[in-house]
Design a protein around this motif. Sequence first.
Motif, PDB file in Angstrom:
ATOM      1  N   GLU A 203      62.913 -21.097  34.448  1.00 52.44           N
ATOM      2  CA  GLU A 203      63.413 -20.923  32.990  1.00 52.44           C
ATOM      3  C   GLU A 203      64.761 -20.518  32.979  1.00 52.44           C
ATOM      4  OE1 GLU A 203      63.286 -21.180  28.770  1.00 52.44           O
ATOM      5  OE2 GLU A 203      62.000 -22.218  30.274  1.00 52.44           O
ATOM      6  N   GLU A 204      65.357 -19.685  33.796  1.00 52.19           N
ATOM      7  CA  GLU A 204      66.855 -19.063  33.742  1.00 52.19           C
ATOM      8  C   GLU A 204      67.742 -20.346  34.264  1.00 52.19           C
ATOM      9  OE1 GLU A 204      69.464 -16.056  36.332  1.00 52.19           O
ATOM     10  OE2 GLU A 204      67.097 -15.854  36.532  1.00 52.19           O
ATOM     11  N   TYR A 205      67.271 -21.174  35.022  1.00 52.25           N
ATOM     12  CA  TYR A 205      67.986 -22.373  35.645  1.00 52.25           C
ATOM     13  C   TYR A 205      68.190 -23.418  34.611  1.00 52.25           C
ATOM     14  CZ  TYR A 205      69.539 -25.872  38.870  1.00 52.25           C
ATOM     15  OH  TYR A 205      70.494 -26.970  39.542  1.00 52.25           O
ATOM     16  N   ARG A 206      67.213 -23.512  33.806  1.00 48.30           N
ATOM     17  CA  ARG A 206      66.860 -24.567  32.709  1.00 48.30           C
ATOM     18  C   ARG A 206      68.038 -24.045  31.683  1.00 48.30           C
ATOM     19  NH1 ARG A 206      62.257 -24.464  31.873  1.00 48.30           N
ATOM     20  NH2 ARG A 206      61.683 -26.271  33.477  1.00 48.30           N
ATOM     21  N   SER A 207      68.072 -22.810  31.497  1.00 41.82           N
ATOM     22  CA  SER A 207      68.835 -22.261  30.370  1.00 41.82           C
ATOM     23  C   SER A 207      70.308 -22.184  30.799  1.00 41.82           C
ATOM     24  CB  SER A 207      68.306 -20.793  29.829  1.00 41.82           C
ATOM     25  OG  SER A 207      68.301 -19.958  30.901  1.00 41.82           O
ATOM     26  N   THR A 208      70.445 -22.116  32.056  1.00 37.08           N
ATOM     27  CA  THR A 208      71.877 -21.907  32.426  1.00 37.08           C
ATOM     28  C   THR A 208      72.454 -23.371  32.459  1.00 37.08           C
ATOM     29  OG1 THR A 208      71.527 -19.849  33.658  1.00 37.08           O
ATOM     30  CG2 THR A 208      73.485 -20.956  34.170  1.00 37.08           C
ATOM     31  N   THR A 209      71.907 -24.224  33.335  1.00 37.64           N
ATOM     32  CA  THR A 209      72.364 -25.552  33.678  1.00 37.64           C
ATOM     33  C   THR A 209      72.032 -26.619  32.616  1.00 37.64           C
ATOM     34  OG1 THR A 209      70.528 -26.178  35.150  1.00 37.64           O
ATOM     35  CG2 THR A 209      72.443 -24.934  35.986  1.00 37.64           C
ATOM     36  N   GLY A 210      70.919 -26.451  31.729  1.00 36.64           N
ATOM     37  CA  GLY A 210      70.490 -27.481  30.889  1.00 36.64           C
ATOM     38  C   GLY A 210      69.699 -28.443  31.798  1.00 36.64           C
ATOM     39  N   ARG A 211      69.499 -28.275  32.692  1.00 35.55           N
ATOM     40  CA  ARG A 211      68.616 -29.403  33.707  1.00 35.55           C
ATOM     41  C   ARG A 211      67.431 -28.852  34.271  1.00 35.55           C
ATOM     42  NH1 ARG A 211      73.670 -29.873  35.999  1.00 35.55           N
ATOM     43  NH2 ARG A 211      72.820 -29.201  37.862  1.00 35.55           N
ATOM     44  N   PRO A 212      66.332 -29.554  34.404  1.00 34.16           N
ATOM     45  CA  PRO A 212      65.156 -28.975  35.003  1.00 34.16           C
ATOM     46  C   PRO A 212      65.552 -28.135  36.425  1.00 34.16           C
ATOM     47  CG  PRO A 212      64.841 -31.205  34.350  1.00 34.16           C
ATOM     48  CD  PRO A 212      66.215 -30.914  34.219  1.00 34.16           C
ATOM     49  N   ALA A 213      64.760 -27.230  36.607  1.00 35.97           N
ATOM     50  CA  ALA A 213      64.766 -26.437  37.978  1.00 35.97           C
ATOM     51  C   ALA A 213      64.780 -27.117  39.086  1.00 35.97           C
ATOM     52  CB  ALA A 213      64.146 -25.107  37.846  1.00 35.97           C
ATOM     53  N   ASP A 214      65.463 -27.077  40.206  1.00 38.90           N
ATOM     54  CA  ASP A 214      65.476 -27.623  41.387  1.00 38.90           C
ATOM     55  C   ASP A 214      64.213 -26.909  42.425  1.00 38.90           C
ATOM     56  OD1 ASP A 214      67.360 -28.431  44.244  1.00 38.90           O
ATOM     57  OD2 ASP A 214      65.588 -29.288  43.590  1.00 38.90           O
ATOM     58  N   PRO A 215      63.215 -27.493  42.911  1.00 41.15           N
ATOM     59  CA  PRO A 215      62.500 -26.753  43.711  1.00 41.15           C
ATOM     60  C   PRO A 215      63.045 -25.994  44.952  1.00 41.15           C
ATOM     61  CG  PRO A 215      61.148 -28.830  42.979  1.00 41.15           C
ATOM     62  CD  PRO A 215      62.705 -28.788  42.587  1.00 41.15           C
ATOM     63  N   ASP A 216      63.806 -26.713  45.469  1.00 40.35           N
ATOM     64  CA  ASP A 216      64.465 -26.096  46.679  1.00 40.35           C
ATOM     65  C   ASP A 216      65.524 -24.874  46.184  1.00 40.35           C
ATOM     66  OD1 ASP A 216      64.940 -29.350  48.211  1.00 40.35           O
ATOM     67  OD2 ASP A 216      63.352 -27.706  48.659  1.00 40.35           O
ATOM     68  N   ALA A 217      65.939 -24.846  45.003  1.00 45.07           N
ATOM     69  CA  ALA A 217      66.978 -23.850  44.705  1.00 45.07           C
ATOM     70  C   ALA A 217      65.923 -22.704  44.192  1.00 45.07           C
ATOM     71  CB  ALA A 217      67.639 -24.211  43.332  1.00 45.07           C
ATOM     72  N   VAL A 218      64.737 -23.097  43.659  1.00 44.82           N
ATOM     73  CA  VAL A 218      64.070 -21.723  43.195  1.00 44.82           C
ATOM     74  C   VAL A 218      63.588 -21.136  44.486  1.00 44.82           C
ATOM     75  CG1 VAL A 218      62.056 -21.103  42.126  1.00 44.82           C
ATOM     76  CG2 VAL A 218      63.603 -22.711  40.965  1.00 44.82           C
ATOM     77  N   ARG A 219      63.094 -22.172  45.482  1.00 46.61           N
ATOM     78  CA  ARG A 219      62.608 -21.490  46.659  1.00 46.61           C
ATOM     79  C   ARG A 219      63.497 -20.747  47.605  1.00 46.61           C
ATOM     80  NH1 ARG A 219      63.387 -22.661  51.647  1.00 46.61           N
ATOM     81  NH2 ARG A 219      64.604 -24.636  50.728  1.00 46.61           N
ATOM     82  N   THR A 220      64.730 -21.197  47.665  1.00 44.38           N
ATOM     83  CA  THR A 220      65.851 -20.375  48.102  1.00 44.38           C
ATOM     84  C   THR A 220      66.031 -19.008  47.358  1.00 44.38           C
ATOM     85  OG1 THR A 220      66.845 -22.552  48.654  1.00 44.38           O
ATOM     86  CG2 THR A 220      68.286 -20.333  48.920  1.00 44.38           C
ATOM     87  N   ARG A 221      65.878 -19.119  46.201  1.00 45.66           N
ATOM     88  CA  ARG A 221      66.319 -17.742  45.371  1.00 45.66           C
ATOM     89  C   ARG A 221      65.042 -16.760  45.704  1.00 45.66           C
ATOM     90  NH1 ARG A 221      69.128 -17.739  40.616  1.00 45.66           N
ATOM     91  NH2 ARG A 221      68.334 -15.553  40.436  1.00 45.66           N
ATOM     92  N   LEU A 222      63.785 -17.133  45.854  1.00 41.14           N
ATOM     93  CA  LEU A 222      62.731 -16.486  46.279  1.00 41.14           C
ATOM     94  C   LEU A 222      62.831 -15.927  47.748  1.00 41.14           C
ATOM     95  CD1 LEU A 222      59.983 -17.942  44.231  1.00 41.14           C
ATOM     96  CD2 LEU A 222      61.045 -15.561  43.804  1.00 41.14           C
ATOM     97  N   GLY A 223      63.702 -16.567  48.624  1.00 43.92           N
ATOM     98  CA  GLY A 223      63.496 -16.519  49.976  1.00 43.92           C
ATOM     99  C   GLY A 223      62.367 -17.145  50.835  1.00 43.92           C
ATOM    100  N   LEU A 224      61.725 -18.091  50.125  1.00 45.87           N
ATOM    101  CA  LEU A 224      60.625 -18.505  50.761  1.00 45.87           C
ATOM    102  C   LEU A 224      60.948 -19.569  51.791  1.00 45.87           C
ATOM    103  CD1 LEU A 224      58.306 -19.203  47.745  1.00 45.87           C
ATOM    104  CD2 LEU A 224      58.207 -17.449  49.268  1.00 45.87           C
ATOM    105  N   PRO A 225      60.121 -20.052  52.762  1.00 46.78           N
ATOM    106  CA  PRO A 225      60.291 -21.040  53.806  1.00 46.78           C
ATOM    107  C   PRO A 225      60.301 -22.404  53.025  1.00 46.78           C
ATOM    108  CG  PRO A 225      58.128 -20.133  54.038  1.00 46.78           C
ATOM    109  CD  PRO A 225      58.773 -19.162  53.047  1.00 46.78           C
ATOM    110  N   PRO A 226      60.998 -23.431  54.056  1.00 48.51           N
ATOM    111  CA  PRO A 226      61.077 -24.923  53.409  1.00 48.51           C
ATOM    112  C   PRO A 226      59.474 -25.394  53.170  1.00 48.51           C
ATOM    113  CG  PRO A 226      62.632 -24.648  55.176  1.00 48.51           C
ATOM    114  CD  PRO A 226      61.869 -23.348  55.020  1.00 48.51           C
ATOM    115  N   SER A 227      58.698 -24.852  54.007  1.00 46.19           N
ATOM    116  CA  SER A 227      57.309 -25.633  53.807  1.00 46.19           C
ATOM    117  C   SER A 227      56.379 -25.334  52.513  1.00 46.19           C
ATOM    118  CB  SER A 227      56.315 -25.019  55.123  1.00 46.19           C
ATOM    119  OG  SER A 227      56.281 -23.678  54.642  1.00 46.19           O
TER     120      SER A 227
END
Length: 236
Positions: A203-227
């Motif tokens: 929701e933060e990504y959508r309100s900032t950029t106006g586009r749907p959130a990128d799963p890779d970007a969200v995963r990177t923000r959370l510090g999760l592995p690529p899998s």
Amino acid sequence: MRAHPVRVDAVIVQAAIAGALSFSHLHDLAAAAGQDGWKAWAYPVSVDLLLVAAWRRMRRQQQAGQAAGGPRLWFLVALAASLGANVATAGLLDLDHVPAWLRVVVAGWPAVAFFGGTLLAHAPHGPETPAPPASSTTDMATQPQPAPDAVDALDRDALPAPPTTPEPALKPTAAEPVTTPAPAPVPAALPPALVDRVQALAEEYRSTTGRPADPDAVRTRLGLPPSMTASVAAHL
């Protein structure tokens, strides 16, 4: 203030009369046994005090759940001395010619009463009531709460490992090799706390950029592995 009228209790009156008569009989017996003057008056006081002290200690130990054999013994000794004096002065003995054994008993009573009073004074008291345990609510309030970053780290540590599907063995044929495509990995389930975190970042990504959130970007923000990209994308 209006004073309350004093009511006479029949039990108290009866006890006072019985105590006075017993006191007098003990005094007369001590005087007849050769204990004159103030000593004859001290004997009934000693007997009655030992009787009352033994009774109170016996009741206290019984209420505390302890054995009361010692106080009961001294209560019976004092009762026998008081009852014996009452019976002896009823005409069964000639107070003008008291036998020698009775003189010995009367003369030895102070030592017996002192010994019994000392044992009663040093008898163990009842067990103390243990203090109630502290409330667990206070302990929970004083315990430090983990920081939000630590909660996220704990959530990441609690994530289940992504399932690994072994590749199927290829069976060669004479004409043409048959290849079976590997099934797509099943997204791993995320904990509820991590799902809320993923949706908040989306929701933060959508309100900032106006586009749907990128799963890779969200995963990177959370510090999760690529899998875990597929699992994150399933909740966006």
